[in-house]
Design a protein around this motif. Structure first.
Motif, PDB file in Angstrom:
ATOM      1  N   CYS A 181      83.724  28.326  58.907  1.00 53.15           N
ATOM      2  CA  CYS A 181      82.924  27.289  59.561  1.00 53.15           C
ATOM      3  C   CYS A 181      81.609  27.895  60.037  1.00 53.15           C
ATOM      4  CB  CYS A 181      83.663  26.743  60.785  1.00 53.15           C
ATOM      5  SG  CYS A 181      84.980  25.650  60.346  1.00 53.15           S
ATOM      6  N   LYS A 182      80.524  27.155  59.757  1.00 55.27           N
ATOM      7  CA  LYS A 182      79.211  27.666  60.151  1.00 55.27           C
ATOM      8  C   LYS A 182      78.481  26.582  60.907  1.00 55.27           C
ATOM      9  CE  LYS A 182      78.201  30.928  56.527  1.00 55.27           C
ATOM     10  NZ  LYS A 182      78.712  30.694  55.196  1.00 55.27           N
ATOM     11  N   SER A 183      77.689  26.996  61.829  1.00 53.24           N
ATOM     12  CA  SER A 183      76.854  26.000  62.497  1.00 53.24           C
ATOM     13  C   SER A 183      75.783  25.558  61.511  1.00 53.24           C
ATOM     14  CB  SER A 183      76.205  26.617  63.733  1.00 53.24           C
ATOM     15  OG  SER A 183      75.260  27.578  63.293  1.00 53.24           O
ATOM     16  N   LEU A 184      75.194  24.451  61.764  1.00 50.52           N
ATOM     17  CA  LEU A 184      74.132  23.984  60.881  1.00 50.52           C
ATOM     18  C   LEU A 184      73.014  25.006  60.838  1.00 50.52           C
ATOM     19  CD1 LEU A 184      72.925  21.802  59.083  1.00 50.52           C
ATOM     20  CD2 LEU A 184      71.955  20.761  61.133  1.00 50.52           C
ATOM     21  N   HIS A 185      72.730  25.574  61.969  1.00 50.55           N
ATOM     22  CA  HIS A 185      71.668  26.561  62.032  1.00 50.55           C
ATOM     23  C   HIS A 185      71.974  27.743  61.098  1.00 50.55           C
ATOM     24  CE1 HIS A 185      68.471  29.027  63.530  1.00 50.55           C
ATOM     25  NE2 HIS A 185      69.350  30.003  63.785  1.00 50.55           N
ATOM     26  N   ALA A 186      73.213  28.232  61.183  1.00 47.17           N
ATOM     27  CA  ALA A 186      73.617  29.380  60.348  1.00 47.17           C
ATOM     28  C   ALA A 186      73.522  29.006  58.871  1.00 47.17           C
ATOM     29  CB  ALA A 186      75.026  29.796  60.700  1.00 47.17           C
ATOM     30  N   LEU A 187      73.932  27.789  58.596  1.00 45.26           N
ATOM     31  CA  LEU A 187      73.891  27.321  57.206  1.00 45.26           C
ATOM     32  C   LEU A 187      72.452  27.280  56.692  1.00 45.26           C
ATOM     33  CD1 LEU A 187      75.827  26.142  55.031  1.00 45.26           C
ATOM     34  CD2 LEU A 187      75.084  23.896  55.809  1.00 45.26           C
ATOM     35  N   GLN A 188      71.562  26.792  57.565  1.00 42.04           N
ATOM     36  CA  GLN A 188      70.145  26.713  57.169  1.00 42.04           C
ATOM     37  C   GLN A 188      69.558  28.095  56.924  1.00 42.04           C
ATOM     38  OE1 GLN A 188      68.803  24.316  60.454  1.00 42.04           O
ATOM     39  NE2 GLN A 188      68.397  22.571  59.105  1.00 42.04           N
ATOM     40  N   VAL A 189      69.902  29.005  57.769  1.00 41.32           N
ATOM     41  CA  VAL A 189      69.390  30.381  57.607  1.00 41.32           C
ATOM     42  C   VAL A 189      69.864  30.954  56.278  1.00 41.32           C
ATOM     43  CG1 VAL A 189      69.549  32.735  58.530  1.00 41.32           C
ATOM     44  CG2 VAL A 189      69.151  30.821  60.087  1.00 41.32           C
ATOM     45  N   GLU A 190      71.143  30.747  56.024  1.00 51.41           N
ATOM     46  CA  GLU A 190      71.710  31.275  54.774  1.00 51.41           C
ATOM     47  C   GLU A 190      71.027  30.650  53.553  1.00 51.41           C
ATOM     48  OE1 GLU A 190      75.591  29.992  53.184  1.00 51.41           O
ATOM     49  OE2 GLU A 190      76.238  32.037  53.645  1.00 51.41           O
ATOM     50  N   ARG A 191      70.871  29.355  53.592  1.00 42.82           N
ATOM     51  CA  ARG A 191      70.248  28.650  52.466  1.00 42.82           C
ATOM     52  C   ARG A 191      68.784  29.081  52.271  1.00 42.82           C
ATOM     53  NH1 ARG A 191      74.082  27.439  49.964  1.00 42.82           N
ATOM     54  NH2 ARG A 191      75.256  25.512  50.044  1.00 42.82           N
ATOM     55  N   GLN A 192      68.101  29.231  53.397  1.00 43.15           N
ATOM     56  CA  GLN A 192      66.691  29.649  53.294  1.00 43.15           C
ATOM     57  C   GLN A 192      66.584  31.030  52.674  1.00 43.15           C
ATOM     58  OE1 GLN A 192      65.289  29.179  57.296  1.00 43.15           O
ATOM     59  NE2 GLN A 192      64.836  26.997  56.974  1.00 43.15           N
ATOM     60  N   ASP A 193      67.488  31.889  53.082  1.00 46.57           N
ATOM     61  CA  ASP A 193      67.479  33.250  52.542  1.00 46.57           C
ATOM     62  C   ASP A 193      67.747  33.219  51.029  1.00 46.57           C
ATOM     63  OD1 ASP A 193      67.444  36.138  52.893  1.00 46.57           O
ATOM     64  OD2 ASP A 193      69.557  36.001  52.278  1.00 46.57           O
ATOM     65  N   GLN A 194      68.728  32.412  50.645  1.00 42.64           N
ATOM     66  CA  GLN A 194      69.031  32.286  49.208  1.00 42.64           C
ATOM     67  C   GLN A 194      67.809  31.757  48.474  1.00 42.64           C
ATOM     68  OE1 GLN A 194      72.303  29.561  49.405  1.00 42.64           O
ATOM     69  NE2 GLN A 194      73.853  31.198  49.572  1.00 42.64           N
ATOM     70  N   ALA A 195      67.188  30.743  49.079  1.00 39.03           N
ATOM     71  CA  ALA A 195      66.048  30.100  48.417  1.00 39.03           C
ATOM     72  C   ALA A 195      64.899  31.073  48.221  1.00 39.03           C
ATOM     73  CB  ALA A 195      65.594  28.886  49.229  1.00 39.03           C
ATOM     74  N   GLU A 196      64.680  31.910  49.204  1.00 41.05           N
ATOM     75  CA  GLU A 196      63.545  32.835  49.082  1.00 41.05           C
ATOM     76  C   GLU A 196      63.770  33.919  48.036  1.00 41.05           C
ATOM     77  OE1 GLU A 196      62.672  34.010  53.089  1.00 41.05           O
ATOM     78  OE2 GLU A 196      62.218  31.926  53.603  1.00 41.05           O
ATOM     79  N   LYS A 197      65.008  34.143  47.703  1.00 41.12           N
ATOM     80  CA  LYS A 197      65.307  35.132  46.662  1.00 41.12           C
ATOM     81  C   LYS A 197      65.467  34.459  45.294  1.00 41.12           C
ATOM     82  CE  LYS A 197      67.869  38.048  49.841  1.00 41.12           C
ATOM     83  NZ  LYS A 197      69.214  38.083  50.383  1.00 41.12           N
ATOM     84  N   SER A 198      65.134  33.189  45.242  1.00 41.80           N
ATOM     85  CA  SER A 198      65.390  32.433  44.004  1.00 41.80           C
ATOM     86  C   SER A 198      64.102  32.005  43.308  1.00 41.80           C
ATOM     87  CB  SER A 198      66.207  31.172  44.304  1.00 41.80           C
ATOM     88  OG  SER A 198      67.411  31.527  44.914  1.00 41.80           O
ATOM     89  N   VAL A 199      64.234  31.791  42.014  1.00 43.65           N
ATOM     90  CA  VAL A 199      63.131  31.213  41.231  1.00 43.65           C
ATOM     91  C   VAL A 199      63.674  30.026  40.454  1.00 43.65           C
ATOM     92  CG1 VAL A 199      61.719  33.291  40.946  1.00 43.65           C
ATOM     93  CG2 VAL A 199      63.581  32.863  39.358  1.00 43.65           C
TER      94      VAL A 199
END
Ligand code: GTP
Ligand code: MG
Length: 561
Positions: free
Chosen positions: A65-83
């Protein structure tokens, strides 16, 4: 409304039938399907754990279980490493991953389809993204300007492309085996696949749904190389909007009342065609999903609407009232079915002509594929014994059910293949290819016309450099557009190609990737340029072939050396 790039929904935009697009595309979609399963499961897991995080779940599940905030951080990190990469439909997944992983480890990737195939690739590190971006090039666009903004939205090119004349794999085919095998490999590699053909019919059907808003009983049918058996992957999609079924029957009532539609009257058939195409073109432009770059070319001899259908990648030409072209398509198909050598030879000549810029996708003074096909058919009629019969013979074999008169032109020919008796000609494809070049290198174009109706050259009725009688509208010349420069280039290239094939006869293929047989014919030629008094510019396709050959040669030298 789903946003096509929000990948939680990516799988929803996958059309069910798209898995049938092309041979390699099937492989592609298998990957997509498996990625889809992975992503869906992954997402379901996330949704489930969210939904149930306060209920009686195991401690391991609760940890997820993740807080929305944690989820957003994780997604943002993934996104920045993505093309995000737009892929060509024939891109091989294996090559694609190999190419990208030069820049670092790939953590996750998946494909989705939406106006083309796209890949989302997440690297393990941001450095990999920087490295990848550094290696990307600025597109070379000759006529437009580009906004100099670089983003992580990229396009992958050149690994493999449908429209490319030849690629490394196919060139490999061409370097091996005898000329006969090379011709068969070329045909096999480039002819329309069943999936591609199905997709062409699907596009017609989608378009019919648009036209049906005005003309519910209309049909839209493909014609030309999409269906005549000579189509090459990447060829345009010619479509015919058939409104004839709407005309209905004109019964003369014997007595009493009769009811008829009141219909608008217009000066000519041509004016109707123009206004129908104008309206349908507007609808396609305004409402047609995936239809872009709509051009209404209504003043042409054959009015048409041209556009690009992006989801399929087809360049489309929609015509109406073009029944003679439907008949030509049927005739070409019949000839292609009569003997397998017909299709292979047409295919080879068309590829050869394209490699040397004898034909072009741009309208102009070039020989068209249609004219070139008729030239091959004529040549095959002139063999001794002939490989295919004349059109007059096919007309003589026709029964009442085959009768067809279109706007005063007799388009009758037998359609039942079993009524056609072929003669026993055993020439090989290699012989035919060689003879084709010799035949046209010395053909008396200045005096004679090519005529597949008679199967014999006829005196030219008019002075165009190249005269090829239209098979059905016999007073017309299908190659009226061709100028003498283009004809000279064609003849010079025939001469040179004939010579090159003769040279091959005196040497044998070896295991080194040296141009051999058919491959030699697809290399740039200087002869035509010299003959026409100008140094001919090398065609991009030929340049590509040359550089591929050179790199293959180099690779081989490295291996052996
Ligand atoms: P591609 O170059 O692969 O598109 O070949 P294609 O055979 O489809 O040629 P194109 O798209 O130019 O034309 C489509 C069809 O229209 C042809 O197959 C013919 O049936 C017909 N057609 C093309 N040009 C002429 C012409 O000059 N006269 C006549 N009567 N029909 C033509
Ligand atoms: Mg076409």
């Amino acid at each position: 409304m789903l946003h096509k790039h929000k990948f939680p929904f990516w799988y929803l935009s996958l059309p069910v039938g798209s898995a049938k697009r092309m041979r390699t595309f099937a492989l592609f979609l298998t990957t997509m399907a498996s990625s889809f399963t992975v992503c869906r499961l992954h997402m379901r897991g996330r949704i489930l754990s969210k939904r149930y995080c306060s209920s009686a779940l195991s401690s391991a599940e609760k940890i997820e279980c993740k807080s929305l905030h944690a989820l957003q951080v994780e997604r943002q990190d993934q996104a920045e490493k993505s093309v995000l990469i737009s892929c060509q439909s024939r891109t091989s997944e294996k090559k694609f991953l190999k190419f990208l992983s030069k820049h670092g480890d790939i953590k996750k990737y998946f494909f989705y389809e939406s106006y083309g195939v796209y890949a989302v690739v997440e690297f393990a590190s941001r450095d990999s993204v920087s490295s990848l971006l550094e290696s990307a090039t600025i597109p070379s666009i000759s006529q437009e300007s580009i906004v100099p903004f670089k983003s992580r939205l990229l396009s992958i090119r050149n690994l493999s492309s449908v429209n490319q004349q030849l690629n490394r794999k196919h060139l490999g085919f061409l370097l091996l085996g005898c000329v006969e095998q090379q011709i068969l490999s070329l045909t096999k590699a480039y002819q329309l696949t069943e999936e591609n053909s199905r997709l062409r019919f699907l596009v017609c059907s989608l378009l019919k749904d648009i036209a049906a808003a005005y003309f519910p009983e209309c049909t839209i049918r493909p014609f030309g190389s999409s269906v005549n058996g000579f189509g090459k992957l990447g060829c345009d999609l010619d479509m015919f909007l058939d409104l004839d079924s709407i005309s209905g029957v004109c019964l003369q009532p014997k007595s009493g009342f009769s009811l008829e539609y009141q219909m608008k009257r217009v000066n000519s058939e041509r004016a109707i065609t123009q206004s129908v195409l104008s309206v349908i073109g507007e609808c396609v432009d305004q409402f047609g999903p995936g239809c872009a770059g709509v051009q209404k070319i209504l003043n042409a001899r054959c009015p048409l609407v041209r556009f690009s259908h992006q989801p399929s990648g087809f360049q489309c030409d929609l015509t109406a009232n073009n029944r003679v072209a439907m008949k030509s398509t049927e005739l070409l198909y019949l000839y292609g079915e009569l003997d397998p050598r017909v299709r292979s030879l047409v295919f080879t000549i068309r590829s050869w002509a394209r490699s040397h810029g004898i034909t072009s996708s741009i309208p102009g003074a070039w020989i068209t594929n249609f004219s070139l096909t008729i030239m091959v058919l004529f040549f095959l009629q002139r063999r001794g014994p002939p490989i295919i019969p004349t059109l007059d013979h096919l007309r003589d074999l026709a029964g009442p059910e085959d009768r067809s008169m279109i706007e005063g032109s007799d388009c009758t020919f037998v359609r039942d293949f079993s009524k056609i008796q072929l003669q026993n000609n055993t020439e090989t494809l290699e012989q035919l290819l060689c003879e084709f070049f010799e035949f046209y290198a010395t053909f008396p174009f200045s005096r004679m016309s090519i005529n597949i109706r008679k199967g014999k050259e006829q005196n030219k009725p008019e002075m165009s450099p190249l005269h090829i009688q239209n098979p059905f509208e016999t007073s017309l010349n299908v190659s009226k557009n061709v100028n003498s420069t283009q004809l000279d280039r064609f003849m010079a290239l025939c001469q040179e190609s004939s010579w090159l094939l003769q040279q091959n006869k005196t040497s044998t293929p070896n295991n080194t990737p040296t141009p051999w047989g058919l491959a030699t014919l697809l290399l740039p030629s200087q002869v035509a340029g010299i003959k026409s008094g100008k140094k001919r510019r090398r065609e991009p396709a030929s340049e590509r072939i040359k550089s591929l050959l050179e790199s293959l040669k180099k690779q081989n030298q490295e291996k052996t050396g």
